[in-house]
Write a protein that holds these residues in place. Structure first.
Motif, PDB file in Angstrom:
ATOM      1  N   VAL A   7       0.860  -1.185   0.000  1.00 25.09           N
ATOM      2  CA  VAL A   7       0.000   0.000   0.000  1.00 25.09           C
ATOM      3  C   VAL A   7       0.894   1.232   0.000  1.00 25.09           C
ATOM      4  N   LEU A   8       0.588   2.176  -0.870  1.00 28.21           N
ATOM      5  CA  LEU A   8       1.450   3.337  -1.084  1.00 28.21           C
ATOM      6  C   LEU A   8       0.726   4.635  -0.758  1.00 28.21           C
ATOM      7  N   ASP A   9       1.454   5.561  -0.167  1.00 25.38           N
ATOM      8  CA  ASP A   9       1.033   6.950  -0.142  1.00 25.38           C
ATOM      9  C   ASP A   9       1.363   7.533  -1.512  1.00 25.38           C
ATOM     10  N   ILE A  10       0.790   8.676  -1.854  1.00 29.53           N
ATOM     11  CA  ILE A  10       1.078   9.317  -3.141  1.00 29.53           C
ATOM     12  C   ILE A  10       2.136  10.400  -2.982  1.00 29.53           C
ATOM     13  N   ASP A  11       1.843  11.393  -2.132  1.00 30.98           N
ATOM     14  CA  ASP A  11       2.725  12.552  -2.012  1.00 30.98           C
ATOM     15  C   ASP A  11       4.037  12.167  -1.349  1.00 30.98           C
ATOM     16  N   GLY A  12       5.140  12.532  -1.995  1.00 34.38           N
ATOM     17  CA  GLY A  12       6.454  12.227  -1.455  1.00 34.38           C
ATOM     18  C   GLY A  12       6.894  10.799  -1.690  1.00 34.38           C
ATOM     19  N   VAL A  13       6.020   9.979  -2.273  1.00 33.92           N
ATOM     20  CA  VAL A  13       6.356   8.582  -2.591  1.00 33.92           C
ATOM     21  C   VAL A  13       6.277   8.348  -4.098  1.00 33.92           C
ATOM     22  N   LEU A  14       5.134   8.656  -4.675  1.00 33.09           N
ATOM     23  CA  LEU A  14       4.968   8.500  -6.114  1.00 33.09           C
ATOM     24  C   LEU A  14       5.264   9.788  -6.880  1.00 33.09           C
ATOM     25  N   VAL A  15       4.948  10.938  -6.268  1.00 35.94           N
ATOM     26  CA  VAL A  15       5.246  12.232  -6.894  1.00 35.94           C
ATOM     27  C   VAL A  15       5.861  13.172  -5.861  1.00 35.94           C
ATOM     28  N   ASP A  16       6.693  14.078  -6.332  1.00 37.10           N
ATOM     29  CA  ASP A  16       7.329  15.090  -5.493  1.00 37.10           C
ATOM     30  C   ASP A  16       6.401  16.300  -5.398  1.00 37.10           C
ATOM     31  N   VAL A  17       6.049  16.690  -4.168  1.00 34.68           N
ATOM     32  CA  VAL A  17       5.086  17.788  -3.989  1.00 34.68           C
ATOM     33  C   VAL A  17       5.728  19.039  -3.390  1.00 34.68           C
ATOM     34  N   ALA A  18       7.057  19.115  -3.435  1.00 37.85           N
ATOM     35  CA  ALA A  18       7.737  20.276  -2.852  1.00 37.85           C
ATOM     36  C   ALA A  18       7.313  21.576  -3.525  1.00 37.85           C
ATOM     37  N   GLU A  19       7.092  21.536  -4.837  1.00 38.09           N
ATOM     38  CA  GLU A  19       6.724  22.745  -5.572  1.00 38.09           C
ATOM     39  C   GLU A  19       5.241  22.785  -5.913  1.00 38.09           C
ATOM     40  N   SER A  20       4.463  21.936  -5.265  1.00 37.30           N
ATOM     41  CA  SER A  20       3.016  21.963  -5.505  1.00 37.30           C
ATOM     42  C   SER A  20       2.273  22.154  -4.190  1.00 37.30           C
ATOM     43  N   TYR A  21       1.989  21.074  -3.479  1.00 36.70           N
ATOM     44  CA  TYR A  21       1.257  21.207  -2.219  1.00 36.70           C
ATOM     45  C   TYR A  21       2.017  22.063  -1.211  1.00 36.70           C
ATOM     46  N   GLU A 192     -11.243   1.460  -8.058  1.00 36.31           N
ATOM     47  CA  GLU A 192     -11.640   2.344  -6.968  1.00 36.31           C
ATOM     48  C   GLU A 192     -11.584   1.649  -5.619  1.00 36.31           C
ATOM     49  N   SER A 193     -11.803   0.341  -5.607  1.00 36.49           N
ATOM     50  CA  SER A 193     -11.800  -0.400  -4.344  1.00 36.49           C
ATOM     51  C   SER A 193     -10.422  -0.447  -3.695  1.00 36.49           C
ATOM     52  N   ARG A 194      -9.392  -0.101  -4.462  1.00 31.26           N
ATOM     53  CA  ARG A 194      -8.027  -0.121  -3.921  1.00 31.26           C
ATOM     54  C   ARG A 194      -7.463   1.285  -3.727  1.00 31.26           C
ATOM     55  N   PRO A 208      -6.030   3.870  11.422  1.00 35.37           N
ATOM     56  CA  PRO A 208      -5.688   2.721  10.587  1.00 35.37           C
ATOM     57  C   PRO A 208      -6.827   2.184   9.737  1.00 35.37           C
ATOM     58  N   ASP A 209      -7.999   2.796   9.822  1.00 35.39           N
ATOM     59  CA  ASP A 209      -9.202   2.203   9.236  1.00 35.39           C
ATOM     60  C   ASP A 209      -9.072   1.906   7.743  1.00 35.39           C
ATOM     61  N   ALA A 210      -8.595   2.884   6.973  1.00 38.46           N
ATOM     62  CA  ALA A 210      -8.488   2.693   5.525  1.00 38.46           C
ATOM     63  C   ALA A 210      -7.502   1.579   5.195  1.00 38.46           C
ATOM     64  N   LEU A 211      -6.378   1.544   5.880  1.00 44.17           N
ATOM     65  CA  LEU A 211      -5.361   0.521   5.627  1.00 44.17           C
ATOM     66  C   LEU A 211      -5.912  -0.868   5.939  1.00 44.17           C
ATOM     67  N   ILE A 212      -6.624  -1.008   7.041  1.00 41.68           N
ATOM     68  CA  ILE A 212      -7.190  -2.302   7.430  1.00 41.68           C
ATOM     69  C   ILE A 212      -8.275  -2.725   6.442  1.00 41.68           C
ATOM     70  N   THR A 213      -9.132  -1.787   6.053  1.00 39.40           N
ATOM     71  CA  THR A 213     -10.186  -2.100   5.093  1.00 39.40           C
ATOM     72  C   THR A 213      -9.603  -2.544   3.766  1.00 39.40           C
ATOM     73  N   LEU A 214      -8.574  -1.855   3.301  1.00 30.77           N
ATOM     74  CA  LEU A 214      -7.929  -2.213   2.041  1.00 30.77           C
ATOM     75  C   LEU A 214      -7.303  -3.599   2.123  1.00 30.77           C
ATOM     76  N   ALA A 215      -6.651  -3.908   3.248  1.00 35.00           N
ATOM     77  CA  ALA A 215      -6.062  -5.228   3.422  1.00 35.00           C
ATOM     78  C   ALA A 215      -7.125  -6.317   3.331  1.00 35.00           C
ATOM     79  N   GLY A 216      -8.277  -6.050   3.911  1.00 36.62           N
ATOM     80  CA  GLY A 216      -9.358  -7.015   3.840  1.00 36.62           C
ATOM     81  C   GLY A 216      -9.901  -7.191   2.435  1.00 36.62           C
ATOM     82  N   ARG A 217      -9.985  -6.093   1.693  1.00 37.07           N
ATOM     83  CA  ARG A 217     -10.529  -6.159   0.339  1.00 37.07           C
ATOM     84  C   ARG A 217      -9.668  -6.998  -0.597  1.00 37.07           C
ATOM     85  N   VAL A 218      -8.346  -6.949  -0.410  1.00 34.86           N
ATOM     86  CA  VAL A 218      -7.457  -7.702  -1.298  1.00 34.86           C
ATOM     87  C   VAL A 218      -7.099  -9.063  -0.711  1.00 34.86           C
TER      88      VAL A 218
END
Length: 287
Positions: A7-21, A192-194, A208-218
């Protein structure tokens, strides 16, 4: 780490947000109040906890700026340490302000304008055209859109390796529309489910709710959660305490606000199971 889901975060992991957010945080406060914080101060707020939502971080930083305009002599470190002591997040920032003399906290609260800050932030970040599309209104300021300044941090080969070996999902503090833009940019197609975003009913990180729910879904038994903030680590630790049926590993990525040896130590102190320089090192670590 014998994981079956990543499971991945987006900001700072997949894209650099230093000059955006992060730039939008600074510029929004300046646009509304004529003063702002330094770029490096943002990480102090992140480290205090409870600021998965950058609108709320902007709100808290604006409270600090307004307090200093009213003569409060307090460093950003002192202010964010006090926020951490109150439990983190924007409500804790308000609690810190309430400790100031009555005249000061009354004036600060009177000048603080959440709606104006948020709308300016979105206009700067999205740009005029995307603002009209996603917000359904005319932007309060004209900007080209900082969202266009988000370099991709993940290589296509890394995504191919992860998606072919593991169930992959995303838990992010972005609104759903902005999450979709980032995922399209990096080339990560997920059902969308992921995807869990700000718009889902589950509470935001470090809950932790979203992380636990996602783990259950997959149907995962062992999950690696990769993020660039201490709240990402806390999310995995909280999932471990809440969900005894699964194993959750927290992996800190030194590609966001936390960097170098200092960042590595902060991740370790927060309970990270591993620290990597960036997402492209993840397949090798999991192997």
């Amino acid at each position: 780490m014998d994981v079956d889901a990543v499971v991945l975060d987006i900001d700072g992991v997949l894209v650099d947000v230093a000059e955006s957010y992060r730039r939008a945080i600074i510029d929004s406060i300046y646009t509304v109040y004529g003063q702002t914080i330094e770029r490096g101060d943002i990480q102090a707020f992140k480290n205090a906890g409870g600021f998965n939502n950058d609108w709320e971080l902007t709100d808290a930083a604006a409270l600090y700026v307004l307090a200093t305009k009213e003569g409060v002599e307090m460093s950003v470190t002192e202010f964010t340490d006090a926020i951490a002591n109150f439990g983190g997040g924007v409500e804790a920032a308000h609690a810190v302000v309430e400790q100031f003399p009555r005249q000061v906290h009354t004036r600060v609260n009177d000048m603080w304008d959440h709606d104006r800050l948020r709308n300016v932030f979105q206009a700067l970040y999205l740009g005029a055209d995307r603002y009209r599309e996603l917000e359904g209104d005319e932007p309060p300021v004209d900007a080209s859109g900082y969202i266009e300044n988000e370099p991709v941090l993940v290589d296509p080969e890394t995504l191919d390796q992860l998606c072919s070996r593991y169930s992959v999902g995303v838990v992010t503090g972005r609104p759903v529309g902005e999450a979709g833009i980032a995922l399209d940019r990096v080339g990560l197609s997920l059902p969308e489910s992921r995807r869990f975003t700000m718009d889902d009913p589950e509470p935001g990180k470090p809950a932790p709710d979203a992380l636990i729910t996602l783990a259950g879904r997959v149907g995962a038994d062992c999950i690696a959660f990769v993020g660039d903030t201490l709240d990402d680590v806390r999310t995995a630790r909280n999932a471990t305490e809440t969900d005894s049926e699964r194993v959750y590993y927290a992996i800190g990525a030194l590609s966001g606000g936390l960097t170098g040896d200092d960042g590595r130590q902060k991740f370790v102190s927060a309970g990270a199971d591993g620290v990597i320089p960036g997402i492209n090192a993840l397949p090798g670590v999991l192997d």
